[in-house]
Design an enzyme around this catalytic site. Structure first.
Site, short mmCIF file in Angstrom:
data_model
loop_
_atom_site.label_atom_id
_atom_site.label_comp_id
_atom_site.label_asym_id
_atom_site.label_seq_id
_atom_site.Cartn_x
_atom_site.Cartn_y
_atom_site.Cartn_z
N HIS A 160 0.83 -1.21 0.00
CA HIS A 160 0.00 0.00 0.00
C HIS A 160 0.87 1.26 0.00
O HIS A 160 0.42 2.33 0.41
CB HIS A 160 -0.96 0.02 1.20
CG HIS A 160 -1.60 -1.30 1.47
ND1 HIS A 160 -2.69 -1.74 0.76
CD2 HIS A 160 -1.28 -2.28 2.35
CE1 HIS A 160 -3.04 -2.94 1.20
NE2 HIS A 160 -2.19 -3.30 2.14
N SER A 290 14.10 20.08 -16.22
CA SER A 290 12.96 21.01 -16.21
C SER A 290 13.40 22.33 -16.81
O SER A 290 14.51 22.80 -16.56
CB SER A 290 12.46 21.23 -14.78
OG SER A 290 11.55 22.33 -14.73
#
Length: 485
Positions: A160, A290
């Site tokens: 999870h 970026s």
């Protein structure tokens, strides 16, 4: 004069797929295969004694003429002819005949358009599957090497996406590797069952050959096996309508979708690990992460794998729906869809596998970061062992369990609410219920004690499952990734 910048260009060919895969789906491959099929048909008809009034219908001279022009496609003639007759196969029959005037009358004899169209589709998909298989084997080799190298490197496992019992970096890689090995099994099954359509005529009944060979059933039974052998196949599908069953395209596309799903899962895990700064995909010296944030190292290759993989998984619906909606012996609503879905599925999976090769080959592991994350969580995971040791020293299991629970909650609050370091060991050492000192507790915090049989599982999996596959396919190893952008 157009430079090609004024019209749409497929990113699959411009950015993602290798030259080798692009050739397999190129016009040259397609139309040269058409001509090889026409030669195979003519040879078969001649060898089976096709005659009229005691004279051979097809001669060696005609076949040699066909062979002489098997490669040099006169595209200009075919294109001009297609403008007139609006039929691609008959346009290429005409163009071939222009180059082979002696053989013009026997090209495509007894066949329908699907003889060249469908048989070529099977041949092209088979060659493309072989290339996919070669690249998949090489991805598996890189993953096997990575798993072996890091088989004993402890790392936090997640369920999870919450910290769970530790595993190793190499063991996690075997999970990716096992999925690819399952894909290889599926690929080998489909590849091993690929058959040609053969030459069965307009509705699959071979009625035209019944006429050509004067009803000689025994001779007609030999046509398909002979064509298959000439084209490098073991056999043809025993029955068909005008086309081979489109279920074949569905099976092929499902194999590609399976590989895409495995690649997607691996790329997602790598992206999450890169966020944690535990593992990074390769990042080139001059690469920009970026346009605004110069410090960023984005997992752009893994993101591209995920992006293309979703395309391939969705693309598998095209052949499935096409197969389901074919009417009786033939409809043509499959053609335009097949021209897109099959080549693009292969071009995309080719790009995916090249990216997987590049990423896995250059994966960077940061053991210090991994250890830091491990040690911040390990005290919680070690509580069962601590409790058992305390029981051995005379404690009550149920009372100790409750005390461990309370101390764990307190340590958790310190971490999450106060932003402090995990002080569970200090809390346990200070509790009189546990007859252990802090140094003794810290000495038990060796991550390798908590990885179970991870290392042994990696070794056994590689030895018993993966290495035999790689050994059997060692002639395919050594492929280097072809990354365009």
């Amino acid at each position: 004069m157009s430079t090609g910048t004024d019209r749409y260009q497929s990113p699959l060919s411009e950015r993602y797929a290798s030259k080798e895969m692009q050739y397999i789906f190129s016009p040259d491959m397609k139309f040269r295969t058409w001509r090889k099929l026409w030669i195979a048909l003519a040879e078969t008809e001649k060898e089976l004694g096709l005659s009229q009034d005691g004279k051979p219908v097809i001669t060696d001279e005609q076949i040699e003429e066909l062979k002489a022009h098997a490669e040099d496609i006169n595209y200009d003639v075919a294109k001009e002819r297609e403008k007139l007759v609006r039929h691609d196969v008959m346009s290429h029959v005409y163009a071939y005949g222009q180059q082979c005037p002696k053989a013009a009358g026997i090209i495509h004899l007894g066949a329908t358009s699907c003889y060249v169209g469908d048989n070529t589709d099977i041949i092209v998909m088979t060659e493309a599957l072989k290339l996919v298989r070669k690249k998949l084997i090489n991805v598996m080799k890189e993953l096997a090497d990575f798993a072996d190298k890091y088989k004993a490197q402890p790392t936090l496992a997640f369920t999870h996406f919450q910290p769970a019992q530790p595993t190793t970096v190499g063991k996690r890689a075997t999970l990716w590797l096992q999925e690819f090995s399952l894909d290889l099994e599926d690929l080998d099954h489909v590849l091993g069952t690929m058959k040609l359509l053969g030459s069965k005529g307009t509705t699959g009944t071979q009625a035209s050959f019944l006429e050509l060979f004067n009803g000689d059933q025994e001779t007609i039974d030999k046509i398909d096996p002979m064509i298959a052998a000439k084209m490098g196949f073991k056999e043809c599908y025993p029955v068909s309508g005008q086309t081979y069953s489109r279920k074949v395209d569905t099976r092929v596309a499902n194999v590609l979708a399976g590989i895409a799903a495995s690649a997607h899962k691996m790329s997602n895990d790598i992206r999450l690990l890169q966020h944690l700064k535990e593992v990074e995909e390769p990042f080139e010296k001059n690469q920009i992460g970026s346009s605004a944030m110069a410090y960023k190292r984005n997992p752009m290759r893994s993101e591209r794998i995920a992006s293309l993989s979703r395309y391939v998984m969705v693309d598998a619906l095209n052949p499935a729906i096409t197969s389901a909606t074919q009417w009786f012996e033939r409809t043509l609503d499959d053609s335009a869809n097949k021209r897109l879905s099959i080549p693009e599925g292969f071009l995309a999976i080719d790009g995916i596998l090249d990216l997987c090769l590049n990423v896995v080959d250059g994966l960077v592991v940061y053991p210090k970061v991994i250890e830091k994350h491990m040690m911040s969580e390990l005290p919680f995971m070690a509580t069962e062992n601590i409790m058992m040791d305390a029981v051995k020293l005379g404690g009550n299991r149920q009372e100790l369990h409750e005390r461990i629970r309370e101390l764990s909650m307190e340590a958790g609050r310190n971490v999450k609410v106060e932003g402090k370091e995990n002080n569970l060991l200090e809390l346990i050492a200070a509790d009189p219920a546990f007859p252990m000192g802090l140094e003794e507790l810290k000495a038990s915090m060796d991550p390798s004690k908590y990885i179970g049989r991870s290392k042994e599982q990696v070794e056994a999996f590689l030895k018993n499952v993966i290495h035999p596959i790689l050994e059997a396919n060692k002639d395919l190893l050594g492929v280097k990734a072809e990354i365009n952008v």
